[in-house]
Design a protein around this motif. Structure first.
Motif, PDB file in Angstrom:
ATOM      1  N   PRO A   1      -0.144  -1.989 -15.061  1.00 17.81           N
ATOM      2  CA  PRO A   1       0.440  -2.645 -13.890  1.00 17.81           C
ATOM      3  C   PRO A   1       1.814  -2.051 -13.578  1.00 17.81           C
ATOM      4  N   GLN A   2       2.096  -1.920 -12.309  1.00 14.90           N
ATOM      5  CA  GLN A   2       3.326  -1.298 -11.840  1.00 14.90           C
ATOM      6  C   GLN A   2       4.254  -2.341 -11.234  1.00 14.90           C
TER       7      GLN A   2
ATOM      8  N   TRP B   1      -4.266   6.085  -5.708  1.00 18.21           N
ATOM      9  CA  TRP B   1      -4.173   4.787  -6.363  1.00 18.21           C
ATOM     10  C   TRP B   1      -4.435   3.709  -5.331  1.00 18.21           C
ATOM     11  N   ILE B   2      -5.053   2.637  -5.769  1.00 18.48           N
ATOM     12  CA  ILE B   2      -5.298   1.486  -4.901  1.00 18.48           C
ATOM     13  C   ILE B   2      -4.926   0.211  -5.635  1.00 18.48           C
ATOM     14  N   GLY B   3      -4.696  -0.828  -4.864  1.00 18.71           N
ATOM     15  CA  GLY B   3      -4.364  -2.117  -5.436  1.00 18.71           C
ATOM     16  C   GLY B   3      -5.612  -2.923  -5.760  1.00 18.71           C
ATOM     17  N   PRO B   4      -5.415  -4.091  -6.351  1.00 17.37           N
ATOM     18  CA  PRO B   4      -6.550  -4.891  -6.808  1.00 17.37           C
ATOM     19  C   PRO B   4      -7.441  -5.403  -5.675  1.00 17.37           C
TER      20      PRO B   4
ATOM     21  N   THR C   1       7.509  -9.993  -7.579  1.00 17.07           N
ATOM     22  CA  THR C   1       8.117 -10.613  -8.754  1.00 17.07           C
ATOM     23  C   THR C   1       7.365 -10.281 -10.042  1.00 17.07           C
ATOM     24  N   LYS C   2       6.083  -9.950  -9.916  1.00 16.51           N
ATOM     25  CA  LYS C   2       5.268  -9.621 -11.081  1.00 16.51           C
ATOM     26  C   LYS C   2       4.711  -8.209 -10.925  1.00 16.51           C
ATOM     27  N   PRO C   3       4.437  -7.538 -12.047  1.00 19.38           N
ATOM     28  CA  PRO C   3       3.779  -6.233 -11.960  1.00 19.38           C
ATOM     29  C   PRO C   3       2.421  -6.353 -11.258  1.00 19.38           C
ATOM     30  N   VAL C   4       2.074  -5.323 -10.520  1.00 12.90           N
ATOM     31  CA  VAL C   4       0.845  -5.311  -9.722  1.00 12.90           C
ATOM     32  C   VAL C   4      -0.191  -4.417 -10.413  1.00 12.90           C
ATOM     33  N   PRO C   5      -1.414  -4.917 -10.634  1.00 18.53           N
ATOM     34  CA  PRO C   5      -2.461  -4.061 -11.182  1.00 18.53           C
ATOM     35  C   PRO C   5      -2.761  -2.924 -10.199  1.00 18.53           C
TER      36      PRO C   5
ATOM     37  N   ALA D   1       0.836  -1.203   0.000  1.00 21.70           N
ATOM     38  CA  ALA D   1       0.000   0.000   0.000  1.00 21.70           C
ATOM     39  C   ALA D   1       0.869   1.251   0.000  1.00 21.70           C
ATOM     40  N   SER D   2       1.929   1.238   0.768  1.00 15.58           N
ATOM     41  CA  SER D   2       2.840   2.372   0.816  1.00 15.58           C
ATOM     42  C   SER D   2       3.509   2.595  -0.532  1.00 15.58           C
ATOM     43  N   ARG D   3       3.913   1.534  -1.177  1.00 15.17           N
ATOM     44  CA  ARG D   3       4.573   1.654  -2.482  1.00 15.17           C
ATOM     45  C   ARG D   3       3.591   2.158  -3.548  1.00 15.17           C
ATOM     46  N   ILE D   4       2.355   1.678  -3.507  1.00 18.52           N
ATOM     47  CA  ILE D   4       1.337   2.154  -4.451  1.00 18.52           C
ATOM     48  C   ILE D   4       1.092   3.644  -4.224  1.00 18.52           C
TER      49      ILE D   4
END
Length: 71
Positions: free
Chosen positions: A55-56, A35-38, A62-66, A22-25
């Motif tokens: 996706p960031q 911005w919020i995560g999925p 390891t994978k981009p996050v929507p 959440a902090s990184r988003i």
């Protein structure tokens, strides 16, 4: 069957991971944007409008996050 203590311990390990993401988003959002995560988007989708963004990539993932911009 795992004991309640084991389940609680595993759940508590996930809390810092969620807060970290959440902090990184939040840090990736532009000024004045939210911005919020999925997972958050799924939980509150009936109460907000949002736009899906590219996706960031975040440290520790390891994978981009929507991500979604609240509009």
């Amino acid at each position: 069957m795992p004991s309640l203590q084991v389940i609680e311990t595993e759940r508590l390990k996930l809390v810092p991971l969620a807060v970290n993401l959440a902090s990184r988003i939040c840090g990736a959002a532009g000024g004045g944007e939210v911005w919020i995560g999925p997972d958050t988007c799924e939980q509150i989708k009936e109460k907000i409008t949002s736009d899906a963004l590219e996706p960031q990539t975040f440290k520790g993932k390891t994978k981009p996050v929507p991500v979604f911009r609240v509009t």
